[in-house]
Write a protein that holds these residues in place. Structure first.
Motif, PDB file in Angstrom:
ATOM      1  N   GLY A  51     -14.352  11.680  -1.843  1.00 35.29           N
ATOM      2  CA  GLY A  51     -15.093  10.746  -2.059  1.00 35.29           C
ATOM      3  C   GLY A  51     -13.277  10.134  -2.635  1.00 35.29           C
ATOM      4  N   GLN A  52     -12.361  10.956  -2.475  1.00 35.14           N
ATOM      5  CA  GLN A  52     -11.129   9.952  -2.790  1.00 35.14           C
ATOM      6  C   GLN A  52     -10.519   8.573  -2.161  1.00 35.14           C
ATOM      7  OE1 GLN A  52      -7.565  10.299  -1.877  1.00 35.14           O
ATOM      8  NE2 GLN A  52      -8.399  10.999   0.222  1.00 35.14           N
ATOM      9  N   ARG A  53     -10.248   7.809  -3.091  1.00 36.63           N
ATOM     10  CA  ARG A  53      -9.350   7.002  -2.632  1.00 36.63           C
ATOM     11  C   ARG A  53      -7.520   6.722  -2.941  1.00 36.63           C
ATOM     12  NH1 ARG A  53     -14.284   4.778  -3.679  1.00 36.63           N
ATOM     13  NH2 ARG A  53     -13.472   2.963  -5.149  1.00 36.63           N
ATOM     14  N   PHE A  54      -7.382   7.847  -3.228  1.00 29.38           N
ATOM     15  CA  PHE A  54      -6.037   7.356  -4.660  1.00 29.38           C
ATOM     16  C   PHE A  54      -5.498   7.006  -3.582  1.00 29.38           C
ATOM     17  CE2 PHE A  54      -7.914  11.756  -5.805  1.00 29.38           C
ATOM     18  CZ  PHE A  54      -8.375  11.506  -7.141  1.00 29.38           C
ATOM     19  N   ARG A  55      -3.974   6.474  -4.244  1.00 30.99           N
ATOM     20  CA  ARG A  55      -3.139   5.315  -3.856  1.00 30.99           C
ATOM     21  C   ARG A  55      -1.987   5.948  -4.917  1.00 30.99           C
ATOM     22  NH1 ARG A  55      -4.515  -0.851  -3.788  1.00 30.99           N
ATOM     23  NH2 ARG A  55      -5.628  -0.072  -5.476  1.00 30.99           N
ATOM     24  N   PHE A  56      -0.594   6.817  -3.764  1.00 30.97           N
ATOM     25  CA  PHE A  56       0.113   7.326  -3.934  1.00 30.97           C
ATOM     26  C   PHE A  56       1.705   6.345  -4.222  1.00 30.97           C
ATOM     27  CE2 PHE A  56      -2.653  10.716  -2.916  1.00 30.97           C
ATOM     28  CZ  PHE A  56      -2.925  11.301  -4.181  1.00 30.97           C
ATOM     29  N   ASP A  57       2.090   6.051  -5.829  1.00 30.99           N
ATOM     30  CA  ASP A  57       3.271   5.358  -6.168  1.00 30.99           C
ATOM     31  C   ASP A  57       4.250   6.315  -6.123  1.00 30.99           C
ATOM     32  OD1 ASP A  57       4.570   3.731  -6.682  1.00 30.99           O
ATOM     33  OD2 ASP A  57       3.567   2.194  -8.307  1.00 30.99           O
ATOM     34  N   PHE A  58       5.781   6.076  -5.604  1.00 30.28           N
ATOM     35  CA  PHE A  58       6.921   6.950  -5.299  1.00 30.28           C
ATOM     36  C   PHE A  58       7.562   5.817  -5.715  1.00 30.28           C
ATOM     37  CE2 PHE A  58      10.863   6.974  -3.370  1.00 30.28           C
ATOM     38  CZ  PHE A  58      11.205   8.376  -3.297  1.00 30.28           C
ATOM     39  N   ALA A  59       8.439   6.489  -7.599  1.00 29.88           N
ATOM     40  CA  ALA A  59       8.042   5.505  -8.388  1.00 29.88           C
ATOM     41  C   ALA A  59       9.613   6.014  -8.790  1.00 29.88           C
ATOM     42  CB  ALA A  59       7.395   4.999  -9.605  1.00 29.88           C
ATOM     43  N   PRO A  60      10.907   5.789  -7.932  1.00 29.56           N
ATOM     44  CA  PRO A  60      12.399   6.003  -9.098  1.00 29.56           C
ATOM     45  C   PRO A  60      12.459   4.882  -9.869  1.00 29.56           C
ATOM     46  CG  PRO A  60      12.828   4.834  -6.209  1.00 29.56           C
ATOM     47  CD  PRO A  60      11.140   4.879  -6.983  1.00 29.56           C
ATOM     48  N   ASN A  61      13.488   5.626 -10.477  1.00 28.53           N
ATOM     49  CA  ASN A  61      15.072   4.861 -11.522  1.00 28.53           C
ATOM     50  C   ASN A  61      15.489   4.172 -11.199  1.00 28.53           C
ATOM     51  OD1 ASN A  61      14.262   5.860 -13.945  1.00 28.53           O
ATOM     52  ND2 ASN A  61      15.822   7.731 -13.593  1.00 28.53           N
ATOM     53  N   ARG A  62      15.671   2.682 -11.171  1.00 27.62           N
ATOM     54  CA  ARG A  62      16.563   2.059 -10.573  1.00 27.62           C
ATOM     55  C   ARG A  62      17.676   2.508 -10.360  1.00 27.62           C
ATOM     56  NH1 ARG A  62      19.711  -1.006 -13.216  1.00 27.62           N
ATOM     57  NH2 ARG A  62      18.621  -1.630 -15.158  1.00 27.62           N
ATOM     58  N   GLY A  63      18.464   2.548  -9.185  1.00 28.39           N
ATOM     59  CA  GLY A  63      20.072   3.325  -9.350  1.00 28.39           C
ATOM     60  C   GLY A  63      19.842   3.455  -8.972  1.00 28.39           C
ATOM     61  N   VAL A 106       2.610   9.436   3.078  1.00 32.68           N
ATOM     62  CA  VAL A 106       2.234   9.738   1.821  1.00 32.68           C
ATOM     63  C   VAL A 106       2.123   9.365   1.115  1.00 32.68           C
ATOM     64  CG1 VAL A 106       2.009  12.304   2.837  1.00 32.68           C
ATOM     65  CG2 VAL A 106       4.567  11.930   2.161  1.00 32.68           C
ATOM     66  N   VAL A 107       3.231   8.022   1.048  1.00 33.67           N
ATOM     67  CA  VAL A 107       3.553   6.900   0.272  1.00 33.67           C
ATOM     68  C   VAL A 107       2.787   5.591   0.148  1.00 33.67           C
ATOM     69  CG1 VAL A 107       5.130   5.726  -1.094  1.00 33.67           C
ATOM     70  CG2 VAL A 107       5.882   8.264  -0.303  1.00 33.67           C
ATOM     71  N   ASP A 108       1.958   5.230  -0.551  1.00 32.29           N
ATOM     72  CA  ASP A 108       0.904   3.876  -0.435  1.00 32.29           C
ATOM     73  C   ASP A 108       1.965   2.989  -1.415  1.00 32.29           C
ATOM     74  OD1 ASP A 108      -1.818   5.018   0.763  1.00 32.29           O
ATOM     75  OD2 ASP A 108      -1.330   5.787  -1.064  1.00 32.29           O
ATOM     76  N   ILE A 109       2.400   2.991  -2.621  1.00 37.27           N
ATOM     77  CA  ILE A 109       3.445   2.580  -3.285  1.00 37.27           C
ATOM     78  C   ILE A 109       4.547   2.861  -2.773  1.00 37.27           C
ATOM     79  CG2 ILE A 109       3.603   0.482  -4.921  1.00 37.27           C
ATOM     80  CD1 ILE A 109       0.265   1.269  -4.675  1.00 37.27           C
ATOM     81  N   ILE A 110       6.271   1.487  -3.285  1.00 40.69           N
ATOM     82  CA  ILE A 110       7.441   1.748  -3.526  1.00 40.69           C
ATOM     83  C   ILE A 110       7.383   0.961  -4.895  1.00 40.69           C
ATOM     84  CG2 ILE A 110       9.432   1.446  -2.719  1.00 40.69           C
ATOM     85  CD1 ILE A 110       8.215   3.310  -1.012  1.00 40.69           C
TER      86      ILE A 110
END
Length: 341
Positions: A200-212, A227-231
């Protein structure tokens, strides 16, 4: 930014929120064409603000929307504490409040920052971090994330945006990447597989580093397009990058994020952004909002407590005026087109 700081700041803000209503706000944009960051259909930017980690955050979103004349915040953003595995499994009762908020409207996003390891702010040394990452890469912690996924599905938020292991390119969090980048990527993949295994899951995975660049180039930590949906990117007004143009053009800065996302067919996001080392800086606020209007992330969420914020922080009145004018429902001539770079 430190989750411990968020936790303490959020806990005390309820006593001052009403008195700070005159200092600024956060809100939503109008439908616009998605940029080349992985989407070709019309899309509306979901806007939010981190206001409190628990249930008070939901109430404050409503207050902020009223202050803005009815502009709706469509991105609800909170964090799971990284102190114990039970909290990473989704034990906090406040998830129920966020789930109710999400389900009230079909066009809302629930954005949840999820630590990858317990004792996430305990100052764990690199050698021990590397051992923990290798354990995760072997699957020893899969069950914690499967349990979180089950809870989110049961709560009726199977489409949660998971900001997993945020700011992994930094020095501080136990879930940082630098001590063992290759096994860190394997561990990320294990977590995503465990959470996606739940029916039942529909997760989106966000890879979110610090700037720089920070402790390690964030591109070295990228675990793969499957395995990444959003940068995403957490970007505050602080060095490296004295001017906004430098923040855009520095190695591993805002432009590289946009270019990387486009090359990998992904949407972008800004889970955390706001003021910081340069104080009340309306020029930064104007430039960052224009950048967002131009590049149309899936969502963005200002960190709205001192020193970063504009509504729950009275020390940034000039930036608050820019923020409110730019995003208010009643903005008139002060809308996004007036600020685009």
């Amino acid at each position: 930014m430190s989750h411990r700081v968020r936790w303490l700041a959020g806990a005390c803000l309820s006593t001052v929120a009403v008195g700070l209503l005159a200092t600024g706000g956060a809100l939503a944009t109008s439908p616009q064409e998605a940029s080349g960051s992985g989407a070709g259909t019309r899309s509306e930017v979901a806007v939010g603000a981190y206001l409190h980690y628990g249930s008070p955050g939901v109430e404050r979103m409503r207050e902020l929307s009223r202050w803005l004349g009815g502009t709706e915040l469509r991105a609800g953003h909170t964090y799971l504490p990284g102190d114990t595995w039970s909290n990473i499994e989704g034990e906090p009762d406040s998830l129920r409040s966020w789930a109710r908020w999400r389900k009230a409207r079909a066009d809302r996003l629930f954005v949840l920052n999820v630590p990858m390891l317990e004792r996430n702010e305990a100052g764990v040394p690199d050698g021990r971090v590397a051992e923990l990452i290798r354990s995760g890469a072997r699957g020893e912690y899969d069950h914690h994330f499967q349990r979180l996924a089950e809870r989110l599905v049961t709560l009726g938020v199977p489409d949660t945006v998971i900001v997993l292991g945020w700011e992994m390119n930094g020095f501080n969090y136990t879930h940082r990447c630098r001590p063992d980048p290759e096994n860190w990527k394997r561990y990320w993949r294990r977590i995503v597989a465990a959470m996606r295994s739940v029916e039942g899951q529909r997760f989106r995975f966000d890879f979110a580093p610090n700037r720089g660049g920070d402790a390690i180039a964030w591109t070295r930590c990228y675990p793969g397009d499957d395995v990444v949906d959003i940068i995403g990117m957490d970007s505050y007004d602080q060095p490296p990058g004295t001017s906004f143009d430098e923040q855009v053009n520095q190695p591993h800065g805002l432009q590289q994020q946009v270019d990387f996302a486009k090359a990998h067919g992904k949407r972008i996001s800004y889970p955390e952004w706001g003021l910081f080392r340069n104080g009340d800086n309306p020029e930064y606020m104007r430039d960052m909002l224009a950048w967002i209007a131009e590049h149309k992330p899936l969502y963005h969420s200002i960190t709205d407590y001192c020193p970063h914020g504009v509504w729950q922080c009275s020390q940034n009145p000039r930036s608050a005026r820019v923020f409110r004018e730019f995003l208010s429902t009643n903005r008139g001539r002060g809308g996004p087109s007036a600020f685009v770079r």
